[in-house]
Motif scaffolding. Sequence first.
Motif, PDB file in Angstrom:
ATOM      1  N   ASP A  49      94.150  54.784  54.580  1.00 27.75           N
ATOM      2  CA  ASP A  49      94.521  54.874  53.158  1.00 27.75           C
ATOM      3  C   ASP A  49      93.550  55.795  52.412  1.00 27.75           C
ATOM      4  O   ASP A  49      93.975  56.595  51.563  1.00 27.75           O
ATOM      5  N   ALA A  50      92.258  55.671  52.729  1.00 28.70           N
ATOM      6  CA  ALA A  50      91.253  56.507  52.059  1.00 28.70           C
ATOM      7  C   ALA A  50      91.431  57.978  52.406  1.00 28.70           C
ATOM      8  O   ALA A  50      91.203  58.854  51.560  1.00 28.70           O
ATOM      9  N   VAL A  51      91.826  58.282  53.637  1.00 22.31           N
ATOM     10  CA  VAL A  51      92.105  59.667  54.039  1.00 22.31           C
ATOM     11  C   VAL A  51      93.214  60.241  53.159  1.00 22.31           C
ATOM     12  O   VAL A  51      93.113  61.366  52.643  1.00 22.31           O
ATOM     13  N   ASN A  52      94.289  59.472  52.972  1.00 20.98           N
ATOM     14  CA  ASN A  52      95.389  59.925  52.118  1.00 20.98           C
ATOM     15  C   ASN A  52      94.973  60.054  50.657  1.00 20.98           C
ATOM     16  O   ASN A  52      95.372  60.991  49.958  1.00 20.98           O
ATOM     17  N   ASP A  53      94.163  59.104  50.190  1.00 23.82           N
ATOM     18  CA  ASP A  53      93.860  59.022  48.756  1.00 23.82           C
ATOM     19  C   ASP A  53      92.765  59.980  48.307  1.00 23.82           C
ATOM     20  O   ASP A  53      92.815  60.493  47.184  1.00 23.82           O
ATOM     21  N   TYR A  54      91.759  60.229  49.170  1.00 20.04           N
ATOM     22  CA  TYR A  54      90.556  60.917  48.693  1.00 20.04           C
ATOM     23  C   TYR A  54      90.304  62.280  49.321  1.00 20.04           C
ATOM     24  O   TYR A  54      89.585  63.089  48.736  1.00 20.04           O
ATOM     25  N   LEU A  55      90.849  62.557  50.495  1.00 20.69           N
ATOM     26  CA  LEU A  55      90.626  63.864  51.112  1.00 20.69           C
ATOM     27  C   LEU A  55      91.699  64.848  50.662  1.00 20.69           C
ATOM     28  O   LEU A  55      92.830  64.460  50.374  1.00 20.69           O
ATOM     29  N   PRO A  56      91.378  66.140  50.607  1.00 21.21           N
ATOM     30  CA  PRO A  56      92.286  67.115  49.990  1.00 21.21           C
ATOM     31  C   PRO A  56      93.490  67.456  50.851  1.00 21.21           C
ATOM     32  O   PRO A  56      93.446  67.372  52.094  1.00 21.21           O
ATOM     33  N   ALA A  57      94.568  67.847  50.191  1.00 15.70           N
ATOM     34  CA  ALA A  57      95.728  68.433  50.860  1.00 15.70           C
ATOM     35  C   ALA A  57      95.441  69.901  51.133  1.00 15.70           C
ATOM     36  O   ALA A  57      94.531  70.494  50.549  1.00 15.70           O
ATOM     37  N   PRO A  58      96.206  70.538  52.047  1.00 15.76           N
ATOM     38  CA  PRO A  58      95.961  71.952  52.370  1.00 15.76           C
ATOM     39  C   PRO A  58      95.975  72.872  51.157  1.00 15.76           C
ATOM     40  O   PRO A  58      95.223  73.842  51.105  1.00 15.76           O
ATOM     41  N   GLU A  59      96.802  72.571  50.169  1.00 17.06           N
ATOM     42  CA  GLU A  59      96.910  73.445  48.998  1.00 17.06           C
ATOM     43  C   GLU A  59      95.643  73.457  48.148  1.00 17.06           C
ATOM     44  O   GLU A  59      95.459  74.345  47.320  1.00 17.06           O
ATOM     45  N   GLU A  60      94.773  72.464  48.349  1.00 21.04           N
ATOM     46  CA  GLU A  60      93.567  72.357  47.536  1.00 21.04           C
ATOM     47  C   GLU A  60      92.377  73.088  48.140  1.00 21.04           C
ATOM     48  O   GLU A  60      91.287  73.064  47.566  1.00 21.04           O
ATOM     49  N   ARG A  61      92.589  73.711  49.311  1.00 18.51           N
ATOM     50  CA  ARG A  61      91.506  74.432  49.968  1.00 18.51           C
ATOM     51  C   ARG A  61      92.009  75.771  50.496  1.00 18.51           C
ATOM     52  O   ARG A  61      93.198  76.072  50.451  1.00 18.51           O
ATOM     53  N   ASN A  62      91.053  76.570  51.001  1.00 21.50           N
ATOM     54  CA  ASN A  62      91.377  77.845  51.668  1.00 21.50           C
ATOM     55  C   ASN A  62      92.110  78.817  50.750  1.00 21.50           C
ATOM     56  O   ASN A  62      93.029  79.522  51.171  1.00 21.50           O
ATOM     57  N   GLN A  63      91.713  78.869  49.461  1.00 18.40           N
ATOM     58  CA  GLN A  63      92.371  79.805  48.546  1.00 18.40           C
ATOM     59  C   GLN A  63      92.154  81.262  48.946  1.00 18.40           C
ATOM     60  O   GLN A  63      92.913  82.136  48.525  1.00 18.40           O
ATOM     61  N   ILE A  64      91.146  81.514  49.766  1.00 10.98           N
ATOM     62  CA  ILE A  64      90.892  82.897  50.168  1.00 10.98           C
ATOM     63  C   ILE A  64      92.080  83.465  50.946  1.00 10.98           C
ATOM     64  O   ILE A  64      92.333  84.666  50.937  1.00 10.98           O
ATOM     65  N   TYR A  65      92.857  82.589  51.611  1.00 12.25           N
ATOM     66  CA  TYR A  65      94.013  83.058  52.377  1.00 12.25           C
ATOM     67  C   TYR A  65      95.212  83.368  51.488  1.00 12.25           C
ATOM     68  O   TYR A  65      96.262  83.775  51.992  1.00 12.25           O
ATOM     69  N   ASP A  66      95.082  83.163  50.173  1.00 11.32           N
ATOM     70  CA  ASP A  66      96.172  83.520  49.269  1.00 11.32           C
ATOM     71  C   ASP A  66      96.472  85.007  49.310  1.00 11.32           C
ATOM     72  O   ASP A  66      97.547  85.434  48.877  1.00 11.32           O
ATOM     73  N   CYS A  67      95.540  85.795  49.795  1.00 11.73           N
ATOM     74  CA  CYS A  67      95.779  87.236  49.874  1.00 11.73           C
ATOM     75  C   CYS A  67      96.928  87.574  50.825  1.00 11.73           C
ATOM     76  O   CYS A  67      97.464  88.684  50.793  1.00 11.73           O
ATOM     77  N   PHE A  68      97.349  86.618  51.678  1.00 12.48           N
ATOM     78  CA  PHE A  68      98.477  86.858  52.587  1.00 12.48           C
ATOM     79  C   PHE A  68      99.814  86.553  51.921  1.00 12.48           C
ATOM     80  O   PHE A  68     100.867  86.885  52.479  1.00 12.48           O
TER      81      PHE A  68
END
Length: 567
Positions: A302-321
């Motif tokens: 439950d804590a993994v779902n509630d507190y750790l980020p989804a993919p969209e919340e990280r790796n913004q540097i790859y937005d260049c693709f």
Amino acid sequence: MKMLKYAWQNGLQQRNRWLRQLSAYIPQRSYNSKIRNIGILAHIDAGKTTTTERMLFYAGKTRALGEVHRGNTVTDYLTQERERGITICSSAVTFPWNGHRINLLDTPGHIDFTMEVEQSLYAVDGVVVVLDGTAGVEAQTVTVWTQADKHKLPRLVFVNKMDRPDADFDKCVHDLKAKLETQPVCLQYPVKSEDGVLAINDVITLEQLSWQQKDLGRSYNRIKLEPSDELRELQDRRNELIDTLSGLDDELADVVISTESFASVDGALIDRALRRATCQQKVVPVLLGSAYKNVGIQRLMDAVNDYLPAPEERNQIYDCFGSEVAAKVFKIVHDKQRGPLTLVRILRGEIKRGMRLVSARGQAEVVSKLYEPLADEYREVSSLQAGDVVICAGLKSTVTGDLLTSSQSSLKNAQKRLKQSLGTSSSKNEEDEDSDESDELFSLDPPIPDAVYFCSIEPPSISSQTAMEQALRQLQREDPSLRVSYDTVTGQTVLGGMGELHMDIIKSRILSEYKIDVELGPLQIAYKETIESPAITTLSVEKEIAGSKQNVSITMELVRDQSDLFR
């Protein structure tokens, strides 16, 4: 309040910087916000694999509980892993939990296989660090924590083995502060009955959780605590949690200030503040349980779902693709029936069966099949989207660390967009940080630690030489920390690795998987020497030459440079 707002605004700036800079260059991207990509890290024997087995069992992915000592776990599938009872190769599993899809990487805890951990961290958005409740923070815990720091990964801590009489929860929390210099926030506290049965007091809900062992821990009871000293102590700890989070989260601080009371803060508001603080790496939530005794695992998921980020919340540097495919290769395994299988984290776009992919090295290959990972078992799928982990079959030239795209033109366009966004960085520090990330993004070779153990390897006969060389090539492709070289002086093949156990496992795998009984020569350790402290001395010489006295003075100073080598 000014300090609270500044902290919150600073966190938002860090999180959204790439979104602001790249919005003018890319189309809208799509994600599945219900995906969680996590790694599980720990010192050896802390209980990573047992914890993973319980997650799979309670998620309905397996029908029976696997045990390390019985050699029937899902993620420890190599013969050497089951014989020794340790994790050697990281393995990926996927399972559902409460409407979310969790992709989990179970990693080794032995220092000889640190490279496996490093590869896995490129594919995850957060980690769960497992502590042995009887030992606290250990040597390899510090190592994997440092690796997670390098990758800027949010993390949870799960204090395992809390059912044991010598377990000390308070010591583990103190170790987190003293040895890892982090800010732990305890969401649970242990409670033991007179006969030693472990229960958990939940700080946020003020409930006591107890697990039913008759159904192997599938269900647990939640009981509201009655007014007592125990409840008052738990309320004090809840107030401490709110006080800590209100110093880090603006929304929670506004509620506390406006109501002038901690009692009016509900659990949902605490959860939202805790999630934001965790994703910004300001705090580390601490949970507890006993994986072997089936206690606390569901709350950890439950804590993994509630507190750790989804993919969209990280790796913004790859937005260049933009919407083009961008995927990172983090592991390669060889299957006897399917050939080389490439584990890939999809960062942008969608990968489909039969798709043509191009690596940053310029090599084009076709994905013949796609599989959903479950250690050494595979379920074929037709496609997977950004944020997921997938196994690709048919990629014969791809190596660990490769960046895969749909075409060379999309790679060049991404580099162009990234260069333009770097030119709009708001400060020199941000520009330097972004340049480091971009260099890592488009680098062709992953950083590999130097080998520290060396030994020669010989086939049982000349006829086995070619087969041995082929086996070493495949093992080296799986494990980049394995170095293979040829000594022209002695005419021997020389292996370089991370330790004695590493070398022993390589020999064992060549025998069990390739049926070649190789011989390893004596181990040689690569070490460097340095001085304990700087030294300086002067030598003067006087000599008469052709009736004339000659004097010479030589001053020699010995110091250490930054790499601790003589100069």
